[in-house]
Design an enzyme around this catalytic site. Structure first.
Site, PDB file in Angstrom:
ATOM      1  CD  GLU A 103       1.296   6.831  -8.250  1.00 13.78           C
ATOM      2  OE1 GLU A 103       0.312   6.325  -7.688  1.00 13.78           O
ATOM      3  OE2 GLU A 103       2.436   6.395  -8.087  1.00 13.78           O
ATOM      4  CG  ASP A 104      -1.162   6.472  -4.435  1.00  8.57           C
ATOM      5  OD1 ASP A 104      -0.178   6.810  -5.131  1.00  8.57           O
ATOM      6  OD2 ASP A 104      -1.099   5.558  -3.602  1.00  8.57           O
ATOM      7  CG  ASP A 107       7.166  11.030  -0.903  1.00  2.67           C
ATOM      8  OD1 ASP A 107       7.583  12.154  -0.624  1.00  2.67           O
ATOM      9  OD2 ASP A 107       7.271  10.070  -0.130  1.00  2.67           O
ATOM     10  CG  PHE A 156       2.705   7.846   6.238  1.00  2.00           C
ATOM     11  CD1 PHE A 156       3.568   7.434   5.232  1.00  2.00           C
ATOM     12  CD2 PHE A 156       1.586   7.075   6.511  1.00  2.00           C
ATOM     13  CE1 PHE A 156       3.326   6.268   4.510  1.00  2.00           C
ATOM     14  CE2 PHE A 156       1.333   5.898   5.795  1.00  2.00           C
ATOM     15  CZ  PHE A 156       2.207   5.506   4.801  1.00  2.00           C
ATOM     16  NE  ARG A 169      -3.675  -0.922  -0.838  1.00  2.00           N
ATOM     17  CZ  ARG A 169      -2.538  -0.321  -1.188  1.00  2.00           C
ATOM     18  NH1 ARG A 169      -2.543   0.941  -1.543  1.00  2.00           N
ATOM     19  NH2 ARG A 169      -1.401  -0.990  -1.187  1.00  2.00           N
TER      20      ARG A 169
END
Ligand code: IMP
Ligand code: MG
Length: 187
Positions: A103-104, A107, A156, A169
Protein backbone atom coordinates in the site's frame (compact mmCIF):
# COMPACT_ATOMS: atom_id res chain seq x y z
CA UNK A 1 4.47 27.09 -18.53
CA UNK A 2 2.96 24.09 -16.77
CA UNK A 3 4.14 23.59 -13.20
CA UNK A 4 4.22 19.93 -12.24
CA UNK A 5 4.96 20.84 -8.59
CA UNK A 6 2.17 23.47 -8.16
CA UNK A 7 1.14 23.89 -4.52
CA UNK A 8 3.86 21.70 -3.02
CA UNK A 9 5.32 23.50 0.01
CA UNK A 10 8.07 21.11 1.03
CA UNK A 11 9.58 17.67 0.64
CA UNK A 12 9.05 15.50 3.68
CA UNK A 13 10.80 12.45 2.25
CA UNK A 14 13.49 12.86 -0.39
CA UNK A 15 14.30 10.51 -3.26
CA UNK A 16 17.46 9.39 -1.47
CA UNK A 17 15.54 8.57 1.71
CA UNK A 18 12.93 6.63 -0.25
CA UNK A 19 15.57 4.61 -2.06
CA UNK A 20 17.45 3.73 1.11
CA UNK A 21 14.34 2.73 3.04
CA UNK A 22 12.91 0.64 0.19
CA UNK A 23 16.20 -1.26 0.04
CA UNK A 24 16.02 -1.99 3.78
CA UNK A 25 12.42 -3.18 3.53
CA UNK A 26 13.31 -5.47 0.62
CA UNK A 27 16.20 -6.97 2.58
CA UNK A 28 13.99 -7.53 5.62
CA UNK A 29 11.26 -9.21 3.56
CA UNK A 30 13.82 -11.37 1.75
CA UNK A 31 15.26 -12.49 5.07
CA UNK A 32 11.89 -13.22 6.63
CA UNK A 33 10.69 -15.42 3.73
CA UNK A 34 13.82 -16.98 2.25
CA UNK A 35 13.27 -20.28 4.05
CA UNK A 36 9.51 -20.41 3.52
CA UNK A 37 8.48 -22.90 0.82
CA UNK A 38 5.09 -21.39 0.05
CA UNK A 39 4.67 -19.36 -3.13
CA UNK A 40 5.13 -15.63 -2.66
CA UNK A 41 2.74 -13.19 -4.28
CA UNK A 42 3.00 -9.42 -4.07
CA UNK A 43 -0.32 -7.60 -4.36
CA UNK A 44 -0.21 -3.89 -5.19
CA UNK A 45 -3.19 -1.74 -4.33
CA UNK A 46 -3.82 0.46 -7.37
CA UNK A 47 -2.98 3.07 -8.22
CA UNK A 48 -0.99 4.64 -5.40
CA UNK A 49 1.34 1.71 -4.75
CA UNK A 50 2.81 1.36 -8.24
CA UNK A 51 6.06 3.30 -7.85
CA UNK A 52 6.76 1.88 -4.41
CA UNK A 53 5.94 -1.63 -5.57
CA UNK A 54 8.12 -1.36 -8.68
CA UNK A 55 11.10 -0.35 -6.54
CA UNK A 56 10.35 -2.74 -3.67
CA UNK A 57 10.09 -5.94 -5.74
CA UNK A 58 13.55 -5.28 -7.18
CA UNK A 59 14.89 -5.38 -3.62
CA UNK A 60 13.10 -8.64 -2.74
CA UNK A 61 15.45 -11.43 -3.74
CA UNK A 62 12.88 -14.22 -3.82
CA UNK A 63 10.93 -15.90 -6.60
CA UNK A 64 7.60 -14.06 -6.70
CA UNK A 65 4.53 -13.22 -8.73
CA UNK A 66 2.79 -9.85 -8.83
CA UNK A 67 -0.90 -9.08 -8.90
CA UNK A 68 -3.07 -5.99 -8.37
CA UNK A 69 -6.30 -4.99 -6.74
CA UNK A 70 -8.10 -1.70 -7.12
CA UNK A 71 -10.58 -0.33 -4.67
CA UNK A 72 -12.57 2.80 -5.17
CA UNK A 73 -13.00 5.63 -2.76
CA UNK A 74 -15.85 7.86 -3.78
CA UNK A 75 -14.73 11.39 -4.58
CA UNK A 76 -11.27 12.88 -4.76
CA UNK A 77 -9.44 15.30 -2.54
CA UNK A 78 -7.91 15.61 0.86
CA UNK A 79 -10.18 13.40 2.93
CA UNK A 80 -10.36 9.65 2.78
CA UNK A 81 -13.91 8.63 2.01
CA UNK A 82 -15.63 6.01 4.12
CA UNK A 83 -17.10 3.78 1.45
CA UNK A 84 -14.84 1.13 -0.08
CA UNK A 85 -15.69 -0.92 -3.16
CA UNK A 86 -13.57 -3.50 -5.02
CA UNK A 87 -13.32 -2.44 -8.64
CA UNK A 88 -10.50 -4.73 -9.81
CA UNK A 89 -9.98 -8.07 -8.19
CA UNK A 90 -6.89 -10.32 -8.20
CA UNK A 91 -6.11 -12.43 -11.27
CA UNK A 92 -4.53 -15.26 -9.27
CA UNK A 93 -5.65 -17.53 -6.49
CA UNK A 94 -3.97 -16.84 -3.14
CA UNK A 95 -4.74 -20.26 -1.64
CA UNK A 96 -1.77 -21.58 0.34
CA UNK A 97 0.43 -18.65 -0.64
CA UNK A 98 2.22 -15.93 1.25
CA UNK A 99 0.52 -12.73 0.17
CA UNK A 100 2.37 -9.44 0.61
CA UNK A 101 -0.02 -6.53 0.26
CA UNK A 102 1.70 -3.31 -0.80
CA UNK A 103 0.00 0.00 0.00
CA UNK A 104 1.07 3.60 -0.49
CA UNK A 105 -0.36 4.99 2.74
CA UNK A 106 -2.49 3.83 5.63
CA UNK A 107 -4.64 6.54 7.10
CA UNK A 108 -7.82 5.40 8.87
CA UNK A 109 -6.98 1.83 7.84
CA UNK A 110 -10.55 1.22 6.71
CA UNK A 111 -9.53 0.49 3.10
CA UNK A 112 -6.94 -2.05 4.15
CA UNK A 113 -9.21 -3.70 6.66
CA UNK A 114 -11.71 -4.43 3.90
CA UNK A 115 -9.00 -5.79 1.60
CA UNK A 116 -7.52 -7.96 4.36
CA UNK A 117 -10.94 -9.44 5.14
CA UNK A 118 -11.55 -10.25 1.49
CA UNK A 119 -8.17 -11.88 0.86
CA UNK A 120 -8.19 -13.62 4.24
CA UNK A 121 -11.30 -15.60 3.27
CA UNK A 122 -9.56 -17.15 0.27
CA UNK A 123 -7.28 -19.45 2.22
CA UNK A 124 -3.83 -17.82 1.98
CA UNK A 125 -1.00 -19.20 4.11
CA UNK A 126 -0.17 -15.70 5.39
CA UNK A 127 -1.29 -12.19 4.59
CA UNK A 128 1.45 -9.66 5.25
CA UNK A 129 1.10 -5.93 4.97
CA UNK A 130 3.73 -3.49 3.76
CA UNK A 131 2.96 0.21 3.59
CA UNK A 132 5.26 2.97 2.50
CA UNK A 133 3.63 5.55 4.76
CA UNK A 134 1.67 5.33 7.98
CA UNK A 135 -0.41 8.17 9.43
CA UNK A 136 -0.54 6.52 12.83
CA UNK A 137 -2.57 9.23 14.54
CA UNK A 138 -5.50 8.83 12.15
CA UNK A 139 -5.99 5.08 12.66
CA UNK A 140 -9.57 3.87 13.18
CA UNK A 141 -9.44 0.24 12.05
CA UNK A 142 -7.51 -2.30 14.09
CA UNK A 143 -4.96 -3.76 11.66
CA UNK A 144 -1.43 -5.00 12.13
CA UNK A 145 1.23 -3.78 9.75
CA UNK A 146 4.36 -5.93 9.38
CA UNK A 147 6.47 -3.51 7.33
CA UNK A 148 6.30 0.29 7.39
CA UNK A 149 8.48 2.64 5.38
CA UNK A 150 7.89 5.85 7.30
CA UNK A 151 5.52 7.09 9.97
CA UNK A 152 4.28 10.55 9.02
CA UNK A 153 2.26 13.27 10.76
CA UNK A 154 -1.32 13.99 9.77
CA UNK A 155 -0.68 16.14 6.72
CA UNK A 156 -1.80 15.64 3.14
CA UNK A 157 1.09 14.19 1.17
CA UNK A 158 1.62 13.37 -2.48
CA UNK A 159 4.17 12.08 -4.96
CA UNK A 160 5.92 8.72 -5.48
CA UNK A 161 2.58 7.23 -6.50
CA UNK A 162 0.34 9.23 -4.17
CA UNK A 163 -2.07 11.60 -5.85
CA UNK A 164 -3.93 14.82 -5.35
CA UNK A 165 -7.02 14.74 -7.60
CA UNK A 166 -5.31 11.95 -9.57
CA UNK A 167 -2.25 14.06 -10.45
CA UNK A 168 1.24 14.35 -8.87
CA UNK A 169 1.87 10.58 -8.86
CA UNK A 170 5.00 11.17 -10.96
CA UNK A 171 6.65 13.50 -8.41
CA UNK A 172 9.74 11.51 -7.38
CA UNK A 173 9.70 12.52 -3.68
CA UNK A 174 6.99 12.73 -0.99
CA UNK A 175 5.77 16.31 -0.71
CA UNK A 176 3.26 18.28 1.31
CA UNK A 177 0.50 20.23 -0.45
CA UNK A 178 -0.86 23.62 0.59
CA UNK A 179 -4.31 24.14 -0.89
CA UNK A 180 -4.12 27.95 -0.97
CA UNK A 181 -0.76 27.85 -2.70
CA UNK A 182 -2.15 25.23 -5.11
CA UNK A 183 -5.12 27.41 -6.07
CA UNK A 184 -2.84 30.36 -6.78
CA UNK A 185 -0.25 28.41 -8.75
CA UNK A 186 -2.61 26.19 -10.72
CA UNK A 187 -4.01 29.25 -12.61
P1 IMP B 1 -7.61 4.77 4.69
O1 IMP B 1 -8.71 3.82 4.34
O2 IMP B 1 -8.14 5.93 5.49
O3 IMP B 1 -6.46 4.12 5.36
O4 IMP B 1 -7.20 5.43 3.33
C1 IMP B 1 -6.10 5.07 2.62
C2 IMP B 1 -6.17 5.68 1.23
O5 IMP B 1 -6.50 7.08 1.28
C3 IMP B 1 -4.80 5.60 0.60
O6 IMP B 1 -4.65 4.41 -0.12
C4 IMP B 1 -4.78 6.85 -0.26
O7 IMP B 1 -5.30 6.55 -1.53
C5 IMP B 1 -5.68 7.84 0.43
N1 IMP B 1 -4.91 8.81 1.24
C6 IMP B 1 -4.93 8.95 2.58
N2 IMP B 1 -4.12 9.94 2.99
C7 IMP B 1 -3.57 10.44 1.88
C8 IMP B 1 -2.61 11.50 1.64
O8 IMP B 1 -2.10 12.19 2.55
N3 IMP B 1 -2.27 11.71 0.34
C9 IMP B 1 -2.78 10.99 -0.70
N4 IMP B 1 -3.67 10.01 -0.52
C10 IMP B 1 -4.07 9.73 0.75
MG1 MG C 1 -4.41 4.20 -2.23
Amino acid sequence: MKDWEAGIVRQIITEEQLKARVKELGEQITNDFKDDDAEFIVVGILKGSILFMADLIREIKLPLKIDFMEVSSYGDGFETTRDVKIIKDLDYSVRGKNVLIVEDIIDSGLTLKKILQLIGKRGPKNVILCTLLDKVTKREADISIQYTGFEIPNEFVLGYGLDFIQEYRNIPYIGVMDLEKYEKEKK
